[in-house]
Design a protein around this motif. Sequence first.
Motif, mmCIF file in Angstrom:
data_model
loop_
_atom_site.group_PDB
_atom_site.id
_atom_site.type_symbol
_atom_site.label_atom_id
_atom_site.label_comp_id
_atom_site.label_asym_id
_atom_site.label_seq_id
_atom_site.Cartn_x
_atom_site.Cartn_y
_atom_site.Cartn_z
ATOM 1 N N GLN A 340 0.842 -1.192 0.000
ATOM 2 C CA GLN A 340 0.000 0.000 0.000
ATOM 3 C C GLN A 340 0.881 1.247 0.000
ATOM 4 O OE1 GLN A 340 -3.037 0.998 -0.289
ATOM 5 N NE2 GLN A 340 -4.117 -0.968 -0.339
ATOM 6 N N PRO A 341 1.433 1.643 -1.150
ATOM 7 C CA PRO A 341 2.301 2.834 -1.196
ATOM 8 C C PRO A 341 1.564 4.112 -0.818
ATOM 9 C CG PRO A 341 1.790 2.051 -3.418
ATOM 10 C CD PRO A 341 1.292 1.001 -2.469
ATOM 11 N N LYS A 342 0.235 4.115 -1.008
ATOM 12 C CA LYS A 342 -0.528 5.312 -0.635
ATOM 13 C C LYS A 342 -0.548 5.511 0.872
ATOM 14 C CE LYS A 342 -5.004 7.552 -1.281
ATOM 15 N NZ LYS A 342 -6.353 7.439 -1.873
ATOM 16 N N LEU A 343 -0.588 4.397 1.619
ATOM 17 C CA LEU A 343 -0.657 4.487 3.081
ATOM 18 C C LEU A 343 0.724 4.451 3.722
ATOM 19 C CD1 LEU A 343 -3.660 2.085 3.826
ATOM 20 C CD2 LEU A 343 -3.688 4.575 3.618
ATOM 21 N N PHE A 344 1.662 3.698 3.169
ATOM 22 C CA PHE A 344 2.955 3.498 3.803
ATOM 23 C C PHE A 344 4.123 3.727 2.837
ATOM 24 C CE2 PHE A 344 -0.036 0.868 6.173
ATOM 25 C CZ PHE A 344 0.228 1.239 7.483
ATOM 26 N N GLY A 345 3.909 4.565 1.816
ATOM 27 C CA GLY A 345 4.963 4.778 0.830
ATOM 28 C C GLY A 345 6.153 5.534 1.391
ATOM 29 N N LYS A 366 -8.148 -0.272 6.618
ATOM 30 C CA LYS A 366 -6.713 -0.173 6.343
ATOM 31 C C LYS A 366 -6.019 -1.509 6.571
ATOM 32 C CE LYS A 366 -6.243 4.747 7.397
ATOM 33 N NZ LYS A 366 -7.691 5.040 7.449
ATOM 34 N N ALA A 367 -6.443 -2.218 7.633
ATOM 35 C CA ALA A 367 -5.843 -3.534 7.893
ATOM 36 C C ALA A 367 -6.182 -4.530 6.791
ATOM 37 C CB ALA A 367 -6.306 -4.051 9.253
ATOM 38 N N GLU A 368 -7.442 -4.508 6.327
ATOM 39 C CA GLU A 368 -7.840 -5.429 5.265
ATOM 40 C C GLU A 368 -7.140 -5.108 3.946
ATOM 41 O OE1 GLU A 368 -12.042 -5.154 5.126
ATOM 42 O OE2 GLU A 368 -12.360 -6.495 6.841
ATOM 43 N N ALA A 374 -4.933 -12.621 -3.033
ATOM 44 C CA ALA A 374 -4.720 -13.948 -3.609
ATOM 45 C C ALA A 374 -4.543 -15.017 -2.542
ATOM 46 C CB ALA A 374 -3.502 -13.922 -4.528
ATOM 47 N N GLU A 375 -4.312 -14.603 -1.312
ATOM 48 C CA GLU A 375 -4.119 -15.544 -0.219
ATOM 49 C C GLU A 375 -5.482 -15.990 0.291
ATOM 50 O OE1 GLU A 375 -2.193 -18.080 2.105
ATOM 51 O OE2 GLU A 375 -1.127 -16.697 0.772
ATOM 52 N N THR A 376 -5.825 -17.250 0.071
ATOM 53 C CA THR A 376 -7.152 -17.758 0.480
ATOM 54 C C THR A 376 -7.093 -18.629 1.721
ATOM 55 O OG1 THR A 376 -6.867 -19.653 -1.010
ATOM 56 C CG2 THR A 376 -7.989 -17.710 -1.891
ATOM 57 N N SER A 377 -5.931 -19.248 1.981
ATOM 58 C CA SER A 377 -5.833 -20.130 3.151
ATOM 59 C C SER A 377 -5.813 -19.333 4.454
ATOM 60 C CB SER A 377 -4.587 -21.003 3.040
ATOM 61 O OG SER A 377 -3.415 -20.179 2.963
ATOM 62 N N HIS A 378 -5.237 -18.144 4.436
ATOM 63 C CA HIS A 378 -5.184 -17.288 5.631
ATOM 64 C C HIS A 378 -5.791 -15.925 5.265
ATOM 65 C CE1 HIS A 378 -2.674 -20.155 7.790
ATOM 66 N NE2 HIS A 378 -1.930 -20.277 6.671
ATOM 67 N N PRO A 379 -7.104 -15.751 5.529
ATOM 68 C CA PRO A 379 -7.742 -14.486 5.174
ATOM 69 C C PRO A 379 -7.141 -13.289 5.899
ATOM 70 C CG PRO A 379 -9.161 -15.803 6.585
ATOM 71 C CD PRO A 379 -8.015 -16.681 6.210
ATOM 72 N N VAL A 380 -6.468 -13.517 7.038
ATOM 73 C CA VAL A 380 -5.827 -12.427 7.791
ATOM 74 C C VAL A 380 -4.336 -12.688 7.823
ATOM 75 C CG1 VAL A 380 -5.676 -11.213 9.976
ATOM 76 C CG2 VAL A 380 -7.892 -12.086 9.196
ATOM 77 N N ASP A 381 -3.558 -11.741 7.338
ATOM 78 C CA ASP A 381 -2.106 -11.860 7.334
ATOM 79 C C ASP A 381 -1.594 -11.776 8.772
ATOM 80 O OD1 ASP A 381 0.626 -11.639 7.053
ATOM 81 O OD2 ASP A 381 0.473 -10.477 5.198
ATOM 82 N N PRO A 382 -0.831 -12.786 9.234
ATOM 83 C CA PRO A 382 -0.322 -12.745 10.618
ATOM 84 C C PRO A 382 0.535 -11.517 10.898
ATOM 85 C CG PRO A 382 -0.062 -14.930 9.675
ATOM 86 C CD PRO A 382 -0.481 -14.034 8.550
ATOM 87 N N VAL A 384 0.252 -8.534 9.531
ATOM 88 C CA VAL A 384 -0.655 -7.393 9.685
ATOM 89 C C VAL A 384 -1.360 -7.462 11.029
ATOM 90 C CG1 VAL A 384 -2.672 -6.237 8.748
ATOM 91 C CG2 VAL A 384 -0.952 -7.190 7.199
ATOM 92 N N MET A 385 -1.780 -8.680 11.444
ATOM 93 C CA MET A 385 -2.491 -8.834 12.702
ATOM 94 C C MET A 385 -1.617 -8.432 13.892
ATOM 95 S SD MET A 385 -4.243 -12.253 14.280
ATOM 96 C CE MET A 385 -2.642 -13.087 14.384
#
Length: 583
Positions: A340-345, A366-368, A374-382, A384-385
């Motif tokens: 997300q370069p717009k948020l954390f560039g 913002k977290a989502e 493309a990651e379907t096995s883990h809907p939430v990135d560890p 990011v969490m």
Amino acid sequence: LKVRFNNTKTRSIDGRSDAHRTNVSSESTAKSLELRRYHKTNEDDDLTLGQLPPAELQLKISTVSKMCEHELQPRVIILTLDDLIIALPDSNHISDRIPLHEMLSVTRVEQAAEDEFDNRLTSRAFNIHTIPDGYNCGRHYCFKVETDAEFEEWIAVLTKSSKLALKRVTNRTRLEALRRRALRVTTSNLWQRVSSLIVAANLVVNVAQSQAASQDGSITTRVFENFDIVFTSIFTVELALHLFAFWFWQFFTDGWLVFDFIVVGVSVLSLILKNLPGVSVLRLLRTFRVLRLFNKLSSLRTLINAVASSTVPVLNAFVMVVLVCVVYSILGVELFSDRQPKLFGTFWDSYWTMFQISTFDGWVEKAESLTDPAETSHPVDPVVMVFMCTYIGVVCWVLLPVVVAVLLDNFIRAVNDEKIKLSHEQEMLRMKGLNVSKADQSNPLDPLLETLGRFRDSEDLSRRIKNLFQALDYDVGGTVNFQEMQEGLRKMEHLQPNIYISPDDYLRLTHGGSLCRHNGTGGGHLGPEEFELILRSELEGFVYSRVAQAHADSVTKGSRDMAAVLLALKMLLLRTEQAGATA
């Protein structure tokens, strides 16, 4: 000793003399200020009249003989711009001084034809008469010099110098009288109420002007401009009175008065420099005039002062929040700048994002947005969490409540301090209305005892008391009486409020005269031993009363620990006093 005085060189107390036709140079005024600063240079000078002035401030100096209790004693007299200073030979401390503007007359001592006159004063002797209600309490001083030339020179220089000093003091007195009158007006309740109403009316006009949104050149705009001129003129007059009443340091060290100076100054500049580029910015600053209402109302002023006094502790806690945000902003750039370069560039983009998250503004979206779709096995990135949970937990749940807690704690303490200060001011005003001073309700020696209380040990206390005794014993007779003690303490102007001892006070101090010596020196005289005994006893009572007052103040402020300590100290002093009475 019987003498008569030649009154040909006497001038009247009202000061109507030739001195009013002379001018005072700025260099002389600077020397006068330097002399007053030099009179007290160290803590030992608190109990004396100060040290002798430096050589560059001594206009004339002579060794003379001074009449002390029908006896001539050697003295050194030094003429400065404002005073005639008297000192003992080989001493660097002032034993007495005579303000030049309080010299009623300088007269020659002449032998009365019908009296047998002491031939020691038949020539080259002169008297100095002082005003009754002045620094020297109307005392007469008699000096004898060695030569006729020196005698004539002292007569001439003292007469001229006293006239010049009288003119300077008269001019200063008139200015101070006007300043005191302006101070009474600007600090009166009526003035504060009227000024508050004017500031409130200015606020109403500003609101109406913003609501009207009139076009330039219209009748409505001209009406509001006329209102602005009227309010600015009133505020300028008020500021001028404050500046005159509180000149100089008292004005520019008061935050509210400085704020008034800036706001009113900006308003005046915006009216005068209408065509100046950027004047629209100055006009915007006029809106802050309504904040002057905080200084007019005591309740609002108390809250503002409490918030201001809480600023430093709150900033210390807030720095922790900022540092944590900076750390997480750097981590955000390293971890999520590609996603997300717009948020954390960049750092500032990341810092702005973290600030928004700390306010819970859209943090879920913002977290989502940081999760790979493309990651379907883990809907939430560890990653990011962990990043979001730790940041919200540390900043929002821990540090920000700490900031609020620090603010509340210091705010409550500051409000209590402001209330105590306000109650003291109201009590002083009440006492002033009853013509009762603080000194009337306490020991008149309190200013002296406060200075004595700075001793390091018993030996140091004895030394301080000895210095004080020597300063009061101006005739070096080895004893002091009521008159010497009263006049000597009154002359120590650095002790505030000024000390005045009444005959009743002297009787109380001497236990009804039982401590006075009556063996040839005359009734009512105190020797060094009796003098020290009295001051040590008064100092014990002073310490006891101060501990009791500190205990009462700590209870009022809600400081229970300090109140308990002071209560224990007070009980210890009480038991010590009871043990001494029993012994």
